[in-house]
Motif scaffolding. Sequence first.
Motif, PDB file in Angstrom:
ATOM      1  N   LEU A   1      72.200  80.714  17.660  1.00 43.70           N
ATOM      2  CA  LEU A   1      73.312  80.914  16.729  1.00 43.70           C
ATOM      3  C   LEU A   1      74.532  81.486  17.456  1.00 43.70           C
ATOM      4  N   ILE A   2      74.297  82.480  18.282  1.00 39.45           N
ATOM      5  CA  ILE A   2      75.386  83.118  19.029  1.00 39.45           C
ATOM      6  C   ILE A   2      76.057  82.134  19.977  1.00 39.45           C
ATOM      7  N   ASN A   3      75.243  81.328  20.661  1.00 44.03           N
ATOM      8  CA  ASN A   3      75.758  80.448  21.709  1.00 44.03           C
ATOM      9  C   ASN A   3      76.321  79.119  21.211  1.00 44.03           C
ATOM     10  N   THR A   4      75.956  78.692  20.018  1.00 47.15           N
ATOM     11  CA  THR A   4      76.362  77.354  19.582  1.00 47.15           C
ATOM     12  C   THR A   4      77.249  77.334  18.339  1.00 47.15           C
ATOM     13  N   THR A   5      77.522  78.497  17.776  1.00 52.62           N
ATOM     14  CA  THR A   5      78.384  78.551  16.590  1.00 52.62           C
ATOM     15  C   THR A   5      79.461  79.602  16.812  1.00 52.62           C
ATOM     16  N   GLY A   6      80.250  79.837  15.819  1.00 53.22           N
ATOM     17  CA  GLY A   6      81.280  80.865  15.901  1.00 53.22           C
ATOM     18  C   GLY A   6      80.770  82.251  15.567  1.00 53.22           C
ATOM     19  N   PHE A   7      79.459  82.387  15.345  1.00 49.64           N
ATOM     20  CA  PHE A   7      78.921  83.690  14.967  1.00 49.64           C
ATOM     21  C   PHE A   7      79.185  84.750  16.035  1.00 49.64           C
ATOM     22  N   GLY A   8      78.931  84.435  17.295  1.00 52.50           N
ATOM     23  CA  GLY A   8      79.102  85.424  18.367  1.00 52.50           C
ATOM     24  C   GLY A   8      80.506  86.008  18.406  1.00 52.50           C
ATOM     25  N   PRO A   9      81.535  85.168  18.504  1.00 48.93           N
ATOM     26  CA  PRO A   9      82.899  85.708  18.517  1.00 48.93           C
ATOM     27  C   PRO A   9      83.247  86.453  17.225  1.00 48.93           C
ATOM     28  N   ALA A  10      82.797  85.936  16.087  1.00 47.03           N
ATOM     29  CA  ALA A  10      83.100  86.602  14.810  1.00 47.03           C
ATOM     30  C   ALA A  10      82.442  87.979  14.760  1.00 47.03           C
ATOM     31  N   TYR A  11      81.210  88.062  15.209  1.00 47.34           N
ATOM     32  CA  TYR A  11      80.498  89.338  15.187  1.00 47.34           C
ATOM     33  C   TYR A  11      81.168  90.342  16.129  1.00 47.34           C
ATOM     34  N   ARG A  12      81.547  89.889  17.318  1.00 46.48           N
ATOM     35  CA  ARG A  12      82.268  90.777  18.250  1.00 46.48           C
ATOM     36  C   ARG A  12      83.530  91.315  17.596  1.00 46.48           C
TER      37      ARG A  12
ATOM     38  N   VAL B   1      69.660  95.108  23.556  1.00 45.52           N
ATOM     39  CA  VAL B   1      70.111  94.325  24.702  1.00 45.52           C
ATOM     40  C   VAL B   1      70.908  93.105  24.227  1.00 45.52           C
ATOM     41  N   VAL B   2      70.515  92.520  23.111  1.00 48.44           N
ATOM     42  CA  VAL B   2      71.271  91.385  22.566  1.00 48.44           C
ATOM     43  C   VAL B   2      72.647  91.861  22.119  1.00 48.44           C
ATOM     44  N   GLU B   3      72.688  92.974  21.374  1.00 48.87           N
ATOM     45  CA  GLU B   3      73.971  93.534  20.927  1.00 48.87           C
ATOM     46  C   GLU B   3      74.862  93.847  22.136  1.00 48.87           C
ATOM     47  N   TYR B   4      74.306  94.517  23.127  1.00 44.64           N
ATOM     48  CA  TYR B   4      75.060  94.908  24.316  1.00 44.64           C
ATOM     49  C   TYR B   4      75.658  93.699  25.014  1.00 44.64           C
ATOM     50  N   ARG B   5      74.829  92.700  25.248  1.00 45.17           N
ATOM     51  CA  ARG B   5      75.308  91.513  25.962  1.00 45.17           C
ATOM     52  C   ARG B   5      76.295  90.720  25.104  1.00 45.17           C
ATOM     53  N   LEU B   6      76.075  90.688  23.796  1.00 46.91           N
ATOM     54  CA  LEU B   6      76.995  89.990  22.903  1.00 46.91           C
ATOM     55  C   LEU B   6      78.348  90.693  22.865  1.00 46.91           C
ATOM     56  N   ILE B   7      78.334  91.994  22.673  1.00 47.54           N
ATOM     57  CA  ILE B   7      79.586  92.758  22.584  1.00 47.54           C
ATOM     58  C   ILE B   7      80.398  92.632  23.871  1.00 47.54           C
TER      59      ILE B   7
ATOM     60  N   LEU C   1      82.529  89.257   7.396  1.00 43.37           N
ATOM     61  CA  LEU C   1      81.181  89.824   7.393  1.00 43.37           C
ATOM     62  C   LEU C   1      80.254  89.015   6.493  1.00 43.37           C
ATOM     63  N   GLU C   2      80.730  88.645   5.324  1.00 44.28           N
ATOM     64  CA  GLU C   2      79.874  87.861   4.427  1.00 44.28           C
ATOM     65  C   GLU C   2      79.518  86.513   5.052  1.00 44.28           C
ATOM     66  N   ALA C   3      80.486  85.870   5.662  1.00 43.14           N
ATOM     67  CA  ALA C   3      80.209  84.587   6.318  1.00 43.14           C
ATOM     68  C   ALA C   3      79.217  84.778   7.466  1.00 43.14           C
ATOM     69  N   ALA C   4      79.398  85.839   8.242  1.00 38.64           N
ATOM     70  CA  ALA C   4      78.487  86.112   9.364  1.00 38.64           C
ATOM     71  C   ALA C   4      77.085  86.407   8.849  1.00 38.64           C
ATOM     72  N   THR C   5      76.986  87.171   7.783  1.00 42.69           N
ATOM     73  CA  THR C   5      75.683  87.518   7.210  1.00 42.69           C
ATOM     74  C   THR C   5      74.959  86.267   6.732  1.00 42.69           C
ATOM     75  N   GLU C   6      75.689  85.365   6.107  1.00 48.39           N
ATOM     76  CA  GLU C   6      75.075  84.112   5.654  1.00 48.39           C
ATOM     77  C   GLU C   6      74.589  83.284   6.837  1.00 48.39           C
ATOM     78  N   SER C   7      75.370  83.228   7.909  1.00 47.79           N
ATOM     79  CA  SER C   7      74.953  82.479   9.106  1.00 47.79           C
ATOM     80  C   SER C   7      73.697  83.084   9.709  1.00 47.79           C
ATOM     81  N   LEU C   8      73.676  84.391   9.800  1.00 42.26           N
ATOM     82  CA  LEU C   8      72.571  85.089  10.447  1.00 42.26           C
ATOM     83  C   LEU C   8      71.298  85.042   9.609  1.00 42.26           C
ATOM     84  N   SER C   9      71.449  85.012   8.293  1.00 41.61           N
ATOM     85  CA  SER C   9      70.264  85.063   7.426  1.00 41.61           C
ATOM     86  C   SER C   9      69.313  83.898   7.659  1.00 41.61           C
ATOM     87  N   THR C  10      69.805  82.805   8.185  1.00 41.55           N
ATOM     88  CA  THR C  10      68.945  81.647   8.414  1.00 41.55           C
ATOM     89  C   THR C  10      68.063  81.793   9.645  1.00 41.55           C
TER      90      THR C  10
END
Length: 167
Positions: free
Chosen positions: A71-82, A139-145, A38-47
């Motif tokens: 961020l979701i499509n080009t990094t590991g954030f999407g899978p980590a957040y899911r 809609v972003v959350e739904y499609r990401l999840i 979560l901390e790593a994801a939060t740091e990625s998202l904060s930018t």
Amino acid sequence: MICEVGYDKTSIEAIARRAGVSKQTIYRWWPSKGAVILEAATESLSTVVTLADTGDIVADIRTQLTAILNLINTTGFGPAYRCLIAAGQSDPELLRTVFDQIIEPNIEDFGARTALAQQRGEMRADADWHTMRDLLYGVVEYRLIHAMPLEPEYIDGVLEIVFHGAR
């Protein structure tokens, strides 16, 4: 690491090994692997979550959402957040922390930005910003999840419906 081996195979031991510290050091700062991720994801998202104020609320939201999609499509954030959301289903404290650290600050920013947009006449003064928020970000959350495609063109369609209706 989570992107390489997945959430289930990520462990505190592996995180500690990768960081070159003992697992006690990890546990001193984080109560679980979910908290570390979560901390790593939060740091990625904060930018990318800053909602700009250019005087055009639609363009500002488009810019923000496009950056989030990138961020979701080009990094590991999407899978980590899911994985965090999935882990939160059996760890209510983790899910609450995800809300407190990722969702709630963005709700506050969106509320402040839409209030300013309403005062300036960028959008209707009586527009329900809570519902707008749910439609735009939900809609972003739904499609990401659900691991559905997230393309900038899709965001344009959502913005069109939210700000101009479906008529």
